[in-house]
Scaffold this motif. Structure first.
Motif, PDB file in Angstrom:
ATOM      1  N   PRO A  91      46.436  57.828  39.353  1.00 47.18           N
ATOM      2  CA  PRO A  91      46.062  56.594  38.663  1.00 47.18           C
ATOM      3  C   PRO A  91      47.255  55.636  38.606  1.00 47.18           C
ATOM      4  CG  PRO A  91      46.341  58.381  37.087  1.00 47.18           C
ATOM      5  CD  PRO A  91      46.495  58.979  38.461  1.00 47.18           C
ATOM      6  N   VAL A  92      46.959  54.370  38.788  1.00 40.54           N
ATOM      7  CA  VAL A  92      47.979  53.331  38.624  1.00 40.54           C
ATOM      8  C   VAL A  92      47.891  52.898  37.167  1.00 40.54           C
ATOM      9  CG1 VAL A  92      48.733  51.037  39.336  1.00 40.54           C
ATOM     10  CG2 VAL A  92      47.787  52.631  41.028  1.00 40.54           C
ATOM     11  N   THR A  93      48.880  53.289  36.375  1.00 33.31           N
ATOM     12  CA  THR A  93      48.813  53.031  34.940  1.00 33.31           C
ATOM     13  C   THR A  93      49.364  51.665  34.564  1.00 33.31           C
ATOM     14  OG1 THR A  93      50.911  54.166  34.610  1.00 33.31           O
ATOM     15  CG2 THR A  93      48.908  55.477  34.357  1.00 33.31           C
ATOM     16  N   VAL A  94      50.235  51.115  35.391  1.00 34.63           N
ATOM     17  CA  VAL A  94      50.821  49.805  35.129  1.00 34.63           C
ATOM     18  C   VAL A  94      50.999  49.101  36.459  1.00 34.63           C
ATOM     19  CG1 VAL A  94      52.809  48.564  34.172  1.00 34.63           C
ATOM     20  CG2 VAL A  94      52.069  50.693  33.118  1.00 34.63           C
ATOM     21  N   GLY A  95      50.745  47.806  36.475  1.00 37.20           N
ATOM     22  CA  GLY A  95      50.940  47.022  37.685  1.00 37.20           C
ATOM     23  C   GLY A  95      50.701  45.558  37.389  1.00 37.20           C
ATOM     24  N   LEU A  96      51.049  44.727  38.347  1.00 37.97           N
ATOM     25  CA  LEU A  96      50.814  43.295  38.211  1.00 37.97           C
ATOM     26  C   LEU A  96      49.313  43.074  38.039  1.00 37.97           C
ATOM     27  CD1 LEU A  96      52.037  40.414  38.402  1.00 37.97           C
ATOM     28  CD2 LEU A  96      51.461  40.490  40.835  1.00 37.97           C
ATOM     29  N   PRO A  97      48.879  42.504  36.918  1.00 39.02           N
ATOM     30  CA  PRO A  97      47.440  42.343  36.675  1.00 39.02           C
ATOM     31  C   PRO A  97      46.698  41.645  37.811  1.00 39.02           C
ATOM     32  CG  PRO A  97      48.645  41.930  34.657  1.00 39.02           C
ATOM     33  CD  PRO A  97      49.674  42.060  35.756  1.00 39.02           C
ATOM     34  N   ALA A  98      47.294  40.622  38.381  1.00 37.66           N
ATOM     35  CA  ALA A  98      46.625  39.905  39.476  1.00 37.66           C
ATOM     36  C   ALA A  98      46.433  40.818  40.690  1.00 37.66           C
ATOM     37  CB  ALA A  98      47.420  38.663  39.861  1.00 37.66           C
ATOM     38  N   TYR A  99      47.402  41.683  40.978  1.00 37.84           N
ATOM     39  CA  TYR A  99      47.273  42.611  42.110  1.00 37.84           C
ATOM     40  C   TYR A  99      46.195  43.645  41.833  1.00 37.84           C
ATOM     41  CZ  TYR A  99      48.211  46.002  45.721  1.00 37.84           C
ATOM     42  OH  TYR A  99      48.060  46.864  46.782  1.00 37.84           O
ATOM     43  N   LEU A 100      46.197  44.208  40.638  1.00 40.43           N
ATOM     44  CA  LEU A 100      45.191  45.210  40.285  1.00 40.43           C
ATOM     45  C   LEU A 100      43.788  44.615  40.329  1.00 40.43           C
ATOM     46  CD1 LEU A 100      47.033  47.047  37.369  1.00 40.43           C
ATOM     47  CD2 LEU A 100      47.006  47.618  39.809  1.00 40.43           C
ATOM     48  N   ALA A 101      43.649  43.373  39.883  1.00 42.41           N
ATOM     49  CA  ALA A 101      42.347  42.692  39.950  1.00 42.41           C
ATOM     50  C   ALA A 101      41.944  42.460  41.401  1.00 42.41           C
ATOM     51  CB  ALA A 101      42.400  41.373  39.190  1.00 42.41           C
ATOM     52  N   TRP A 102      42.920  42.143  42.260  1.00 49.71           N
ATOM     53  CA  TRP A 102      42.631  41.954  43.687  1.00 49.71           C
ATOM     54  C   TRP A 102      42.105  43.254  44.297  1.00 49.71           C
ATOM     55  CZ3 TRP A 102      45.171  44.322  47.844  1.00 49.71           C
ATOM     56  CH2 TRP A 102      44.763  43.887  49.106  1.00 49.71           C
ATOM     57  N   VAL A 103      42.781  44.387  44.007  1.00 50.20           N
ATOM     58  CA  VAL A 103      42.326  45.680  44.539  1.00 50.20           C
ATOM     59  C   VAL A 103      40.893  45.940  44.092  1.00 50.20           C
ATOM     60  CG1 VAL A 103      42.641  48.187  44.472  1.00 50.20           C
ATOM     61  CG2 VAL A 103      44.635  46.694  44.737  1.00 50.20           C
ATOM     62  N   ALA A 104      40.620  45.753  42.809  1.00 50.45           N
ATOM     63  CA  ALA A 104      39.268  45.993  42.291  1.00 50.45           C
ATOM     64  C   ALA A 104      38.251  45.057  42.936  1.00 50.45           C
ATOM     65  CB  ALA A 104      39.261  45.845  40.774  1.00 50.45           C
ATOM     66  N   GLY A 105      38.643  43.809  43.159  1.00 48.43           N
ATOM     67  CA  GLY A 105      37.728  42.833  43.738  1.00 48.43           C
ATOM     68  C   GLY A 105      37.441  43.053  45.209  1.00 48.43           C
ATOM     69  N   GLU A 106      38.389  43.610  45.945  1.00 47.68           N
ATOM     70  CA  GLU A 106      38.219  43.820  47.385  1.00 47.68           C
ATOM     71  C   GLU A 106      37.618  45.178  47.728  1.00 47.68           C
ATOM     72  OE1 GLU A 106      38.502  41.602  49.736  1.00 47.68           O
ATOM     73  OE2 GLU A 106      39.141  40.093  48.296  1.00 47.68           O
ATOM     74  N   THR A 107      37.561  46.055  46.755  1.00 49.60           N
ATOM     75  CA  THR A 107      37.021  47.404  46.962  1.00 49.60           C
ATOM     76  C   THR A 107      35.570  47.396  46.465  1.00 49.60           C
ATOM     77  OG1 THR A 107      39.202  48.339  46.627  1.00 49.60           O
ATOM     78  CG2 THR A 107      37.361  49.847  46.439  1.00 49.60           C
ATOM     79  N   ARG A 108      34.665  47.822  47.319  1.00 45.58           N
ATOM     80  CA  ARG A 108      33.255  47.807  46.967  1.00 45.58           C
ATOM     81  C   ARG A 108      32.765  49.222  46.694  1.00 45.58           C
ATOM     82  NH1 ARG A 108      34.655  43.244  47.088  1.00 45.58           N
ATOM     83  NH2 ARG A 108      33.901  41.559  48.397  1.00 45.58           N
ATOM     84  N   PRO A 109      32.550  49.538  45.407  1.00 46.44           N
ATOM     85  CA  PRO A 109      31.987  50.852  45.130  1.00 46.44           C
ATOM     86  C   PRO A 109      30.586  50.950  45.720  1.00 46.44           C
ATOM     87  CG  PRO A 109      32.235  49.579  43.095  1.00 46.44           C
ATOM     88  CD  PRO A 109      32.764  48.748  44.225  1.00 46.44           C
ATOM     89  N   PRO A 110      30.197  52.144  46.090  1.00 43.07           N
ATOM     90  CA  PRO A 110      28.864  52.304  46.694  1.00 43.07           C
ATOM     91  C   PRO A 110      27.761  51.920  45.713  1.00 43.07           C
ATOM     92  CG  PRO A 110      29.848  54.430  46.165  1.00 43.07           C
ATOM     93  CD  PRO A 110      30.893  53.387  45.907  1.00 43.07           C
ATOM     94  N   SER A 111      26.678  51.371  46.232  1.00 38.56           N
ATOM     95  CA  SER A 111      25.527  51.033  45.377  1.00 38.56           C
ATOM     96  C   SER A 111      24.845  52.320  44.949  1.00 38.56           C
ATOM     97  CB  SER A 111      24.506  50.193  46.128  1.00 38.56           C
ATOM     98  OG  SER A 111      25.113  49.293  46.974  1.00 38.56           O
ATOM     99  N   VAL A 112      24.360  52.275  43.759  1.00 42.32           N
ATOM    100  CA  VAL A 112      23.657  53.451  43.245  1.00 42.32           C
ATOM    101  C   VAL A 112      22.177  53.258  43.380  1.00 42.32           C
ATOM    102  CG1 VAL A 112      23.378  54.977  41.285  1.00 42.32           C
ATOM    103  CG2 VAL A 112      25.517  53.775  41.609  1.00 42.32           C
TER     104      VAL A 112
END
Length: 112
Positions: A91-112
């Protein structure tokens, strides 16, 4: 960030450049990660089948989210040439908020 968008750093090692390129491509094209860093080849020494082995490996650092990890692991296991691949998620516990938001935004979890 919610638990599902928590950023993970996933480490795996591949035996050669071709397999590292192939795994990187499938992970990114599937949107299972925002970024994959391919590090220079390194020397690995490890126990395997009761003996100490040595190999040159290509490390990959994969940035993904917790929600996407189960599918990422399944894809890595299928695409990986090793019988028991190293797949470690931290787990990444600390990081630049803008970078962490970018990772989350560019990663597409599978549809359920």
């Amino acid at each position: 960030m919610s638990a599902g968008t928590e950023v993970l750093l996933v480490l795996t090692n591949l035996p050669d450049a071709d397999s590292a390129d192939r795994v990187t491509k499938v992970v990114l094209e599937s949107r299972l990660a925002a970024c994959v860093n391919r590090l220079p080849a390194c020397a690995s020494t490890y126990w395997w089948n009761g003996a100490i082995e040595q190999a040159t490996e290509i490390p990959l650092l994969i940035k993904t989210t917790r929600a996407t990890y189960p599918v990422l692991e399944a894809v890595l296991r299928k695409a990986h040439p090793y019988e028991v691949p190293e797949i470690i998620a931290m787990p990444v516990t600390v990081g630049l908020p803008a970078y962490l938001a970018w990772v989350a935004g560019e990663t597409r979890p599978p549809s359920v």
